[in-house]
Design a protein around this motif. Sequence first.
Motif, short mmCIF file in Angstrom:
data_model
loop_
_atom_site.label_atom_id
_atom_site.label_comp_id
_atom_site.label_asym_id
_atom_site.label_seq_id
_atom_site.Cartn_x
_atom_site.Cartn_y
_atom_site.Cartn_z
N LEU A 1 0.86 -1.18 0.00
CA LEU A 1 0.00 0.00 0.00
C LEU A 1 0.89 1.24 0.00
N ALA A 2 0.83 2.00 -1.08
CA ALA A 2 1.62 3.23 -1.22
C ALA A 2 0.71 4.34 -1.73
N ALA B 1 -2.21 3.64 13.52
CA ALA B 1 -1.68 4.44 14.62
C ALA B 1 -1.67 5.92 14.30
N ASN B 2 -1.86 6.72 15.35
CA ASN B 2 -1.60 8.17 15.36
C ASN B 2 -2.35 8.96 14.28
N GLY C 1 -0.98 6.31 10.24
CA GLY C 1 -1.23 5.40 9.13
C GLY C 1 -1.18 3.95 9.55
N VAL C 2 -0.86 3.09 8.60
CA VAL C 2 -0.81 1.65 8.83
C VAL C 2 0.50 1.32 9.55
N VAL C 3 0.40 0.66 10.68
CA VAL C 3 1.59 0.36 11.49
C VAL C 3 2.50 -0.62 10.75
N THR C 4 3.79 -0.25 10.64
CA THR C 4 4.76 -1.10 9.97
C THR C 4 6.03 -1.22 10.81
N ALA D 1 1.77 4.85 5.59
CA ALA D 1 2.33 4.05 6.67
C ALA D 1 2.58 4.87 7.93
N TYR D 2 2.56 4.18 9.06
CA TYR D 2 3.05 4.76 10.31
C TYR D 2 4.31 3.99 10.67
#
Length: 538
Positions: free
Chosen positions: A205-206, A239-240, A359-362, A380-381
Amino acid sequence: MLLEKQSMSQTIEHRCDLLIVGSGAAGLSLALKMAEYCDVIVLSKSDINEGSTRYAQGGIAAVFDDTDSIESHIKDTLDAGAGLCDEAVVAFTARNAKESMEWLINKGVPFDQEKSESGETKFHLTREGGHSHRRILHAADATGAAVQETLSDNVANHPNIHLFERYNAIDLIKSTTTPDHCVGAYVWNRKKERVEVIRSRFTTLATGGGSKVYQYTSNPDVSSGDGVAMAWRAGCRIANMEFNQFHPTCLFHPDAGNFLISEALRGEGAFLCHKDGTKFMHKFDERGDLAPRDIVARAIDFEMKRLGADCMYLDISHKSNDFIKKHFPNIYRRCRSLGIDITTQAIPVVPAAHYTCGGVVTDFDARTNLQNVYAIGEAAYTGLHGANRMASNSLLECIVFAHAAAKHIINRLDGDWIDEPIKAWDESRVIDSDELVIIQHNWHELRLFMWDYVGIVRTNKRLERALRRINLLKQEIDEYYSNFKVSNNMLELRNLVCVAQLIVTCAMARKESRGLHYNLDYPDMLEKPEPTIIQKKL
Protein backbone atom coordinates in the motif's frame (compact mmCIF):
# COMPACT_ATOMS: atom_id res chain seq x y z
CA MET A 1 5.04 -14.00 -14.91
CA LEU A 2 2.12 -11.61 -15.38
CA LEU A 3 -1.03 -13.44 -16.38
CA GLU A 4 -4.58 -12.40 -17.17
CA LYS A 5 -7.55 -14.71 -17.39
CA GLN A 6 -11.31 -14.63 -17.21
CA SER A 7 -13.00 -16.76 -14.57
CA MET A 8 -16.24 -18.70 -15.00
CA SER A 9 -18.07 -15.77 -13.40
CA GLN A 10 -16.68 -13.41 -16.07
CA THR A 11 -14.44 -11.65 -13.53
CA ILE A 12 -11.12 -10.64 -15.08
CA GLU A 13 -8.21 -11.89 -12.97
CA HIS A 14 -4.62 -10.63 -13.26
CA ARG A 15 -1.66 -12.32 -11.61
CA CYS A 16 1.69 -10.89 -10.51
CA ASP A 17 4.39 -11.35 -7.88
CA LEU A 18 4.01 -7.87 -6.41
CA LEU A 19 1.02 -5.54 -6.51
CA ILE A 20 1.81 -1.93 -5.61
CA VAL A 21 -1.22 0.25 -4.93
CA GLY A 22 -0.10 3.80 -5.61
CA SER A 23 2.21 5.46 -8.12
CA GLY A 24 4.00 8.19 -6.17
CA ALA A 25 7.60 8.30 -4.97
CA ALA A 26 7.14 5.36 -2.60
CA GLY A 27 5.35 3.05 -5.03
CA LEU A 28 7.54 3.74 -8.06
CA SER A 29 10.76 3.46 -6.04
CA LEU A 30 9.69 0.03 -4.81
CA ALA A 31 8.66 -1.00 -8.32
CA LEU A 32 12.07 -0.07 -9.73
CA LYS A 33 13.92 -1.88 -6.93
CA MET A 34 11.82 -5.04 -7.43
CA ALA A 35 11.56 -5.16 -11.22
CA GLU A 36 14.90 -6.93 -11.65
CA TYR A 37 13.56 -9.84 -9.60
CA CYS A 38 9.87 -10.30 -10.41
CA ASP A 39 6.78 -9.08 -12.24
CA VAL A 40 5.22 -5.97 -10.76
CA ILE A 41 1.81 -4.34 -11.24
CA VAL A 42 1.55 -0.68 -10.26
CA LEU A 43 -2.00 0.56 -9.71
CA SER A 44 -2.51 4.28 -10.38
CA LYS A 45 -5.87 5.86 -9.54
CA SER A 46 -5.38 8.61 -12.09
CA ASP A 47 -2.47 8.87 -14.50
CA ILE A 48 1.01 7.99 -13.28
CA ASN A 49 2.11 11.57 -12.74
CA GLU A 50 -0.84 12.66 -10.59
CA GLY A 51 -0.48 12.45 -6.82
CA SER A 52 0.94 14.19 -3.76
CA THR A 53 4.56 13.57 -4.78
CA ARG A 54 4.14 15.78 -7.82
CA TYR A 55 3.08 18.76 -5.72
CA ALA A 56 5.88 18.57 -3.15
CA GLN A 57 7.84 21.78 -3.62
CA GLY A 58 10.52 22.10 -0.97
CA GLY A 59 12.83 19.11 -1.27
CA ILE A 60 14.29 16.09 0.52
CA ALA A 61 16.34 16.15 3.71
CA ALA A 62 19.73 14.41 3.81
CA VAL A 63 23.17 15.26 5.20
CA PHE A 64 25.44 16.33 2.33
CA ASP A 65 27.23 19.28 3.96
CA ASP A 66 30.45 18.72 5.93
CA THR A 67 29.27 21.16 8.62
CA ASP A 68 26.10 19.10 9.15
CA SER A 69 25.77 15.66 10.77
CA ILE A 70 23.42 12.69 10.89
CA GLU A 71 23.16 13.23 14.64
CA SER A 72 21.89 16.76 14.02
CA HIS A 73 19.30 15.50 11.52
CA ILE A 74 18.16 12.95 14.12
CA LYS A 75 17.92 15.57 16.87
CA ASP A 76 15.98 18.02 14.69
CA THR A 77 13.49 15.30 13.71
CA LEU A 78 13.01 14.23 17.33
CA ASP A 79 12.49 17.85 18.41
CA ALA A 80 9.90 18.47 15.69
CA GLY A 81 8.12 15.22 16.57
CA ALA A 82 7.32 16.58 20.04
CA GLY A 83 8.47 13.57 22.04
CA LEU A 84 6.53 10.93 20.12
CA CYS A 85 8.99 9.77 17.45
CA ASP A 86 10.45 6.26 17.49
CA GLU A 87 14.12 7.12 18.01
CA ALA A 88 15.36 3.93 16.35
CA VAL A 89 13.31 4.65 13.23
CA VAL A 90 14.51 8.26 13.11
CA ALA A 91 18.12 7.09 13.29
CA PHE A 92 17.52 4.41 10.65
CA THR A 93 15.99 6.95 8.27
CA ALA A 94 18.64 9.63 8.75
CA ARG A 95 21.48 7.13 8.33
CA ASN A 96 20.02 5.80 5.08
CA ALA A 97 19.13 9.23 3.72
CA LYS A 98 22.27 9.97 1.71
CA GLU A 99 22.36 6.54 0.07
CA SER A 100 18.69 6.89 -0.86
CA MET A 101 19.30 10.34 -2.39
CA GLU A 102 22.29 9.01 -4.33
CA TRP A 103 19.98 6.34 -5.76
CA LEU A 104 17.58 9.08 -6.92
CA ILE A 105 20.47 11.05 -8.37
CA ASN A 106 21.63 7.97 -10.28
CA LYS A 107 18.09 7.57 -11.63
CA GLY A 108 18.36 11.09 -13.02
CA VAL A 109 16.62 13.44 -10.55
CA PRO A 110 18.03 16.90 -11.40
CA PHE A 111 18.71 18.38 -7.95
CA ASP A 112 19.99 21.96 -8.10
CA GLN A 113 23.74 22.46 -8.05
CA GLU A 114 26.04 25.43 -7.46
CA LYS A 115 29.72 26.34 -7.62
CA SER A 116 31.62 26.56 -4.33
CA GLU A 117 34.17 29.29 -3.65
CA SER A 118 36.87 26.87 -4.75
CA GLY A 119 35.07 26.28 -8.05
CA GLU A 120 33.83 22.82 -7.09
CA THR A 121 30.30 21.82 -8.21
CA LYS A 122 28.10 20.72 -5.32
CA PHE A 123 24.41 20.40 -4.54
CA HIS A 124 22.62 23.56 -3.48
CA LEU A 125 21.12 22.92 -0.06
CA THR A 126 18.33 25.00 1.41
CA ARG A 127 16.88 25.13 4.92
CA GLU A 128 13.33 24.72 6.18
CA GLY A 129 11.43 24.96 9.46
CA GLY A 130 12.76 22.74 12.24
CA HIS A 131 16.14 22.16 10.57
CA SER A 132 19.27 23.51 12.25
CA HIS A 133 21.36 23.22 9.06
CA ARG A 134 20.99 23.53 5.31
CA ARG A 135 20.29 19.94 4.27
CA ILE A 136 17.41 20.11 1.79
CA LEU A 137 18.20 18.87 -1.71
CA HIS A 138 15.79 20.41 -4.18
CA ALA A 139 15.02 20.99 -7.84
CA ALA A 140 14.16 24.70 -7.77
CA ASP A 141 10.72 24.85 -6.10
CA ALA A 142 9.31 21.80 -7.89
CA THR A 143 11.24 18.91 -6.35
CA GLY A 144 8.27 16.55 -6.23
CA ALA A 145 7.56 17.01 -9.93
CA ALA A 146 11.21 16.30 -10.77
CA VAL A 147 11.19 13.13 -8.66
CA GLN A 148 7.84 11.95 -10.03
CA GLU A 149 8.73 12.52 -13.67
CA THR A 150 12.17 10.90 -13.32
CA LEU A 151 10.78 7.79 -11.65
CA SER A 152 7.89 7.62 -14.14
CA ASP A 153 10.34 7.71 -17.05
CA ASN A 154 12.34 4.87 -15.52
CA VAL A 155 9.20 2.81 -14.90
CA ALA A 156 7.93 3.35 -18.45
CA ASN A 157 11.07 1.76 -19.85
CA HIS A 158 11.05 -1.37 -17.71
CA PRO A 159 9.50 -4.54 -19.19
CA ASN A 160 8.73 -6.12 -15.81
CA ILE A 161 6.63 -3.22 -14.54
CA HIS A 162 3.02 -3.19 -15.71
CA LEU A 163 1.20 0.08 -15.12
CA PHE A 164 -2.57 -0.03 -14.57
CA GLU A 165 -3.72 3.59 -14.85
CA ARG A 166 -7.18 4.78 -13.81
CA TYR A 167 -7.74 1.85 -11.46
CA ASN A 168 -9.09 2.14 -7.89
CA ALA A 169 -8.22 -0.48 -5.33
CA ILE A 170 -11.40 -1.55 -3.53
CA ASP A 171 -10.37 -4.04 -0.85
CA LEU A 172 -7.61 -6.46 0.05
CA ILE A 173 -8.45 -10.14 -0.44
CA LYS A 174 -7.62 -12.32 2.56
CA SER A 175 -6.87 -16.02 2.28
CA THR A 176 -9.63 -18.41 3.30
CA THR A 177 -7.17 -21.25 3.94
CA THR A 178 -4.19 -19.49 5.51
CA PRO A 179 -5.27 -17.09 8.28
CA ASP A 180 -3.91 -13.55 8.32
CA HIS A 181 -2.50 -13.76 4.77
CA CYS A 182 -3.40 -11.54 1.82
CA VAL A 183 -3.68 -12.98 -1.70
CA GLY A 184 -4.41 -9.83 -3.71
CA ALA A 185 -7.04 -7.16 -4.16
CA TYR A 186 -10.34 -6.33 -5.83
CA VAL A 187 -9.88 -3.32 -8.12
CA TRP A 188 -12.17 -1.02 -10.09
CA ASN A 189 -11.27 -0.50 -13.74
CA ARG A 190 -12.50 3.06 -14.25
CA LYS A 191 -12.09 2.96 -18.02
CA LYS A 192 -14.20 -0.18 -18.51
CA GLU A 193 -16.33 0.35 -15.38
CA ARG A 194 -15.91 -3.15 -14.02
CA VAL A 195 -14.46 -4.86 -10.96
CA GLU A 196 -11.41 -7.05 -11.56
CA VAL A 197 -9.14 -9.19 -9.37
CA ILE A 198 -5.38 -8.88 -9.03
CA ARG A 199 -3.89 -12.00 -7.47
CA SER A 200 -0.46 -11.29 -5.98
CA ARG A 201 2.10 -12.95 -3.75
CA PHE A 202 2.85 -9.62 -2.08
CA THR A 203 0.84 -6.40 -1.87
CA THR A 204 2.16 -2.97 -0.94
CA LEU A 205 0.00 0.00 0.00
CA ALA A 206 1.62 3.23 -1.22
CA THR A 207 -1.53 5.30 -1.57
CA GLY A 208 -0.52 8.46 0.30
CA GLY A 209 -2.53 10.23 2.97
CA GLY A 210 -6.12 11.24 3.57
CA SER A 211 -6.06 15.04 3.65
CA LYS A 212 -8.99 15.17 1.25
CA VAL A 213 -11.13 14.47 4.32
CA TYR A 214 -10.79 18.21 5.04
CA GLN A 215 -12.54 21.08 3.27
CA TYR A 216 -9.27 22.92 2.65
CA THR A 217 -6.21 20.94 1.64
CA SER A 218 -2.99 21.36 -0.29
CA ASN A 219 -3.32 17.81 -1.62
CA PRO A 220 -4.64 16.68 -5.01
CA ASP A 221 -8.04 15.01 -5.37
CA VAL A 222 -6.59 11.50 -5.25
CA SER A 223 -5.54 11.84 -1.57
CA SER A 224 -8.51 10.01 -0.08
CA GLY A 225 -6.83 7.67 2.41
CA ASP A 226 -7.55 4.55 0.36
CA GLY A 227 -4.67 2.44 1.67
CA VAL A 228 -5.35 3.23 5.32
CA ALA A 229 -9.06 2.44 4.94
CA MET A 230 -8.40 -0.82 3.07
CA ALA A 231 -5.85 -1.89 5.67
CA TRP A 232 -8.26 -1.09 8.53
CA ARG A 233 -11.06 -3.14 6.98
CA ALA A 234 -8.66 -6.06 6.54
CA GLY A 235 -7.56 -5.99 10.19
CA CYS A 236 -4.28 -4.07 10.06
CA ARG A 237 -3.20 -2.00 13.02
CA ILE A 238 -3.51 1.78 12.59
CA ALA A 239 -1.68 4.44 14.62
CA ASN A 240 -1.60 8.17 15.36
CA MET A 241 -4.33 9.28 12.96
CA GLU A 242 -5.03 12.26 15.25
CA PHE A 243 -1.86 13.94 13.99
CA ASN A 244 -2.89 15.74 10.80
CA GLN A 245 -0.38 18.29 9.61
CA PHE A 246 -1.81 21.57 8.38
CA HIS A 247 0.71 23.28 6.14
CA PRO A 248 0.92 26.87 7.39
CA THR A 249 1.17 28.55 4.02
CA CYS A 250 -1.21 27.73 1.22
CA LEU A 251 -1.99 30.49 -1.27
CA PHE A 252 -5.17 32.37 -0.33
CA HIS A 253 -6.93 33.35 -3.54
CA PRO A 254 -10.32 32.33 -4.98
CA ASP A 255 -8.68 30.95 -8.12
CA ALA A 256 -5.62 29.37 -6.48
CA GLY A 257 -7.07 25.91 -5.90
CA ASN A 258 -4.76 23.97 -3.56
CA PHE A 259 -1.51 25.73 -4.44
CA LEU A 260 1.18 25.42 -1.78
CA ILE A 261 3.68 28.15 -0.87
CA SER A 262 6.82 26.19 0.00
CA GLU A 263 8.37 26.35 3.44
CA ALA A 264 11.65 26.94 1.62
CA LEU A 265 10.65 30.61 1.27
CA ARG A 266 10.93 30.98 5.04
CA GLY A 267 14.17 29.02 4.89
CA GLU A 268 15.49 31.70 2.53
CA GLY A 269 14.38 34.64 4.65
CA ALA A 270 10.66 35.16 4.06
CA PHE A 271 8.67 36.20 7.14
CA LEU A 272 5.03 35.95 8.21
CA CYS A 273 3.19 39.16 8.93
CA HIS A 274 -0.13 40.96 9.17
CA LYS A 275 -1.51 42.91 6.24
CA ASP A 276 0.34 46.02 7.44
CA GLY A 277 3.67 44.15 7.49
CA THR A 278 3.82 43.59 11.27
CA LYS A 279 5.72 40.38 12.10
CA PHE A 280 4.20 38.05 14.70
CA MET A 281 5.98 34.67 14.84
CA HIS A 282 8.46 35.88 17.48
CA LYS A 283 5.52 36.02 19.91
CA PHE A 284 4.91 32.28 19.57
CA ASP A 285 8.34 30.65 19.35
CA GLU A 286 11.97 31.68 19.77
CA ARG A 287 12.71 30.17 16.36
CA GLY A 288 10.32 32.66 14.80
CA ASP A 289 9.43 31.94 11.18
CA LEU A 290 11.53 28.75 11.20
CA ALA A 291 9.53 27.08 13.98
CA PRO A 292 8.05 23.63 13.16
CA ARG A 293 4.84 23.51 11.14
CA ASP A 294 2.47 22.73 14.00
CA ILE A 295 3.52 25.87 15.86
CA VAL A 296 3.40 28.07 12.76
CA ALA A 297 -0.02 26.78 11.68
CA ARG A 298 -1.50 27.39 15.14
CA ALA A 299 0.04 30.85 15.24
CA ILE A 300 -1.52 31.81 11.91
CA ASP A 301 -4.86 30.33 12.96
CA PHE A 302 -4.70 32.28 16.25
CA GLU A 303 -3.88 35.58 14.55
CA MET A 304 -6.62 35.13 11.94
CA LYS A 305 -9.22 34.46 14.64
CA ARG A 306 -7.93 37.26 16.91
CA LEU A 307 -8.10 39.84 14.13
CA GLY A 308 -11.08 38.41 12.26
CA ALA A 309 -8.84 38.20 9.20
CA ASP A 310 -9.30 35.92 6.19
CA CYS A 311 -5.56 35.28 5.89
CA MET A 312 -2.05 36.22 6.99
CA TYR A 313 0.84 37.20 4.70
CA LEU A 314 4.25 35.81 3.77
CA ASP A 315 6.77 38.39 2.58
CA ILE A 316 9.97 37.70 0.64
CA SER A 317 9.93 40.94 -1.33
CA HIS A 318 13.05 42.21 0.52
CA LYS A 319 15.09 39.71 -1.50
CA SER A 320 16.32 40.64 -4.97
CA ASN A 321 14.17 39.97 -8.04
CA ASP A 322 16.80 37.66 -9.50
CA PHE A 323 17.05 35.63 -6.30
CA ILE A 324 13.29 35.14 -6.06
CA LYS A 325 12.83 34.19 -9.71
CA LYS A 326 15.79 31.78 -9.65
CA HIS A 327 14.90 29.94 -6.45
CA PHE A 328 11.10 30.03 -6.68
CA PRO A 329 10.20 30.19 -10.39
CA ASN A 330 6.98 28.19 -10.16
CA ILE A 331 5.67 30.07 -7.15
CA TYR A 332 6.55 33.36 -8.82
CA ARG A 333 4.76 32.42 -12.04
CA ARG A 334 1.68 31.06 -10.29
CA CYS A 335 1.28 34.11 -8.07
CA ARG A 336 1.96 36.45 -10.99
CA SER A 337 -0.82 34.75 -12.97
CA LEU A 338 -3.19 35.70 -10.15
CA GLY A 339 -2.04 39.31 -10.03
CA ILE A 340 0.39 38.93 -7.12
CA ASP A 341 3.99 40.02 -7.74
CA ILE A 342 5.97 38.38 -4.95
CA THR A 343 9.02 40.54 -5.72
CA THR A 344 7.08 43.59 -4.51
CA GLN A 345 4.08 42.20 -2.58
CA ALA A 346 3.46 39.90 0.37
CA ILE A 347 1.69 36.61 -0.43
CA PRO A 348 -1.73 36.01 1.21
CA VAL A 349 -1.62 32.60 2.95
CA VAL A 350 -3.78 30.31 5.11
CA PRO A 351 -3.18 26.89 6.69
CA ALA A 352 -4.58 23.83 4.90
CA ALA A 353 -4.57 20.08 5.59
CA HIS A 354 -1.33 18.78 4.16
CA TYR A 355 -0.01 15.52 5.59
CA THR A 356 -1.25 12.48 7.52
CA CYS A 357 1.39 11.61 10.13
CA GLY A 358 -0.40 8.44 11.22
CA GLY A 359 -1.23 5.40 9.13
CA VAL A 360 -0.81 1.65 8.83
CA VAL A 361 1.59 0.36 11.49
CA THR A 362 4.76 -1.10 9.97
CA ASP A 363 8.17 -2.36 11.09
CA PHE A 364 11.67 -1.63 9.75
CA ASP A 365 10.91 -3.82 6.72
CA ALA A 366 7.65 -1.93 6.01
CA ARG A 367 5.61 -5.03 6.98
CA THR A 368 2.12 -4.74 8.43
CA ASN A 369 0.55 -7.31 10.78
CA LEU A 370 -1.29 -8.84 7.78
CA GLN A 371 1.04 -11.33 6.14
CA ASN A 372 2.30 -10.43 2.64
CA VAL A 373 1.09 -6.83 3.01
CA TYR A 374 3.48 -3.89 3.23
CA ALA A 375 2.86 -0.15 3.57
CA ILE A 376 5.23 2.66 2.60
CA GLY A 377 5.14 6.43 2.36
CA GLU A 378 2.39 8.58 3.80
CA ALA A 379 0.01 5.63 4.10
CA ALA A 380 2.33 4.05 6.67
CA TYR A 381 3.05 4.76 10.31
CA THR A 382 6.73 4.04 10.87
CA GLY A 383 7.26 6.20 13.95
CA LEU A 384 9.47 8.66 12.04
CA HIS A 385 7.24 11.73 12.35
CA GLY A 386 5.86 11.40 15.85
CA ALA A 387 3.39 14.17 16.68
CA ASN A 388 4.58 16.47 13.88
CA ARG A 389 6.46 15.78 10.64
CA MET A 390 9.53 17.87 10.04
CA ALA A 391 9.71 19.51 6.62
CA SER A 392 11.25 17.46 3.79
CA ASN A 393 11.29 14.18 5.71
CA SER A 394 8.26 12.85 3.82
CA LEU A 395 9.79 12.06 0.42
CA LEU A 396 12.83 10.80 2.29
CA GLU A 397 10.69 8.28 4.18
CA CYS A 398 9.19 7.12 0.87
CA ILE A 399 12.57 6.22 -0.61
CA VAL A 400 14.20 4.78 2.53
CA PHE A 401 11.31 2.43 3.32
CA ALA A 402 10.71 1.48 -0.31
CA HIS A 403 14.28 0.19 -0.31
CA ALA A 404 13.73 -1.57 3.03
CA ALA A 405 10.58 -3.26 1.75
CA ALA A 406 12.35 -4.35 -1.43
CA LYS A 407 15.13 -6.06 0.52
CA HIS A 408 12.63 -8.01 2.60
CA ILE A 409 10.41 -9.04 -0.34
CA ILE A 410 13.38 -10.14 -2.46
CA ASN A 411 14.42 -12.56 0.29
CA ARG A 412 10.92 -14.11 0.28
CA LEU A 413 10.42 -14.56 -3.47
CA ASP A 414 11.32 -18.25 -3.33
CA GLY A 415 8.28 -19.02 -1.17
CA ASP A 416 5.17 -20.77 -2.44
CA TRP A 417 2.02 -19.10 -3.73
CA ILE A 418 -1.22 -19.40 -1.79
CA ASP A 419 -3.01 -20.66 -4.88
CA GLU A 420 -6.63 -20.86 -3.80
CA PRO A 421 -9.83 -19.83 -5.61
CA ILE A 422 -10.76 -16.18 -5.15
CA LYS A 423 -14.41 -15.39 -4.74
CA ALA A 424 -15.77 -13.60 -7.80
CA TRP A 425 -17.17 -10.11 -7.43
CA ASP A 426 -20.96 -10.35 -7.30
CA GLU A 427 -22.92 -7.52 -8.94
CA SER A 428 -26.03 -9.57 -9.63
CA ARG A 429 -28.08 -7.75 -6.98
CA VAL A 430 -26.89 -4.18 -7.44
CA ILE A 431 -28.15 -1.49 -9.80
CA ASP A 432 -26.92 1.78 -11.26
CA SER A 433 -27.57 4.68 -8.92
CA ASP A 434 -29.97 7.41 -9.98
CA GLU A 435 -29.21 9.51 -6.87
CA LEU A 436 -25.59 10.61 -7.29
CA VAL A 437 -26.51 13.83 -5.49
CA ILE A 438 -26.43 11.79 -2.25
CA ILE A 439 -22.72 11.10 -2.72
CA GLN A 440 -21.97 14.75 -3.46
CA HIS A 441 -23.98 15.98 -0.48
CA ASN A 442 -22.37 13.53 1.94
CA TRP A 443 -18.94 14.34 0.51
CA HIS A 444 -19.31 18.08 1.19
CA GLU A 445 -20.88 17.55 4.61
CA LEU A 446 -18.04 15.27 5.73
CA ARG A 447 -15.25 17.60 4.64
CA LEU A 448 -16.90 20.67 6.13
CA PHE A 449 -17.57 19.29 9.61
CA MET A 450 -14.10 17.68 9.73
CA TRP A 451 -12.64 21.14 9.05
CA ASP A 452 -14.86 22.82 11.65
CA TYR A 453 -14.69 20.18 14.41
CA VAL A 454 -11.44 18.24 13.89
CA GLY A 455 -9.15 20.97 12.58
CA ILE A 456 -6.11 22.80 13.96
CA VAL A 457 -7.75 23.37 17.37
CA ARG A 458 -10.14 20.79 18.85
CA THR A 459 -12.40 20.26 21.88
CA ASN A 460 -14.13 17.22 23.32
CA LYS A 461 -17.54 18.53 22.24
CA ARG A 462 -16.38 19.15 18.70
CA LEU A 463 -14.96 15.63 18.47
CA GLU A 464 -18.18 14.11 19.84
CA ARG A 465 -20.26 16.05 17.31
CA ALA A 466 -18.00 14.90 14.50
CA LEU A 467 -18.21 11.24 15.56
CA ARG A 468 -22.02 11.32 15.70
CA ARG A 469 -22.18 12.69 12.15
CA ILE A 470 -19.58 10.21 10.92
CA ASN A 471 -21.59 7.29 12.27
CA LEU A 472 -24.72 8.51 10.49
CA LEU A 473 -22.84 9.01 7.23
CA LYS A 474 -21.23 5.60 7.55
CA GLN A 475 -24.63 3.93 7.82
CA GLU A 476 -25.87 5.71 4.69
CA ILE A 477 -22.74 4.93 2.71
CA ASP A 478 -22.65 1.25 3.73
CA GLU A 479 -26.24 0.88 2.58
CA TYR A 480 -25.46 2.72 -0.65
CA TYR A 481 -22.36 0.56 -1.24
CA SER A 482 -24.43 -2.61 -0.81
CA ASN A 483 -27.15 -1.64 -3.28
CA PHE A 484 -25.45 0.23 -6.10
CA LYS A 485 -22.63 -0.40 -8.54
CA VAL A 486 -19.28 1.01 -7.50
CA SER A 487 -17.89 4.28 -8.83
CA ASN A 488 -14.81 6.37 -8.18
CA ASN A 489 -16.65 8.95 -6.03
CA MET A 490 -18.44 6.32 -4.02
CA LEU A 491 -15.24 4.35 -3.32
CA GLU A 492 -13.38 7.50 -2.26
CA LEU A 493 -16.24 8.65 -0.02
CA ARG A 494 -16.40 5.21 1.60
CA ASN A 495 -12.68 5.44 2.36
CA LEU A 496 -12.80 9.04 3.55
CA VAL A 497 -15.56 8.30 6.04
CA CYS A 498 -13.44 5.44 7.37
CA VAL A 499 -10.41 7.74 7.64
CA ALA A 500 -12.50 10.40 9.40
CA GLN A 501 -13.68 7.81 11.92
CA LEU A 502 -10.07 6.74 12.57
CA ILE A 503 -8.93 10.35 13.02
CA VAL A 504 -11.67 11.14 15.52
CA THR A 505 -11.28 7.84 17.39
CA CYS A 506 -7.55 8.46 17.83
CA ALA A 507 -8.12 12.12 18.75
CA MET A 508 -10.64 11.18 21.46
CA ALA A 509 -8.20 8.65 22.89
CA ARG A 510 -5.41 11.21 23.36
CA LYS A 511 -5.91 13.07 26.65
CA GLU A 512 -3.29 15.74 26.03
CA SER A 513 -2.17 18.36 23.52
CA ARG A 514 0.97 17.49 21.62
CA GLY A 515 2.36 18.50 18.25
CA LEU A 516 -0.37 18.61 15.64
CA HIS A 517 -3.11 17.54 18.06
CA TYR A 518 -4.28 20.50 20.15
CA ASN A 519 -7.32 19.99 22.39
CA LEU A 520 -8.49 22.94 24.49
CA ASP A 521 -9.87 20.50 27.09
CA TYR A 522 -6.44 18.87 27.54
CA PRO A 523 -3.95 21.73 26.98
CA ASP A 524 -0.99 20.09 28.74
CA MET A 525 1.38 17.32 27.64
CA LEU A 526 1.62 13.96 29.37
CA GLU A 527 4.98 13.02 30.87
CA LYS A 528 5.14 9.65 29.12
CA PRO A 529 3.27 9.78 25.81
CA GLU A 530 2.55 6.68 23.75
CA PRO A 531 1.43 6.20 20.15
CA THR A 532 -2.33 5.77 19.69
CA ILE A 533 -2.63 2.27 18.18
CA ILE A 534 -6.02 0.81 17.26
CA GLN A 535 -7.18 -2.35 15.49
CA LYS A 536 -10.55 -3.44 14.18
CA LYS A 537 -12.20 -6.46 15.74
CA LEU A 538 -12.88 -8.94 12.94
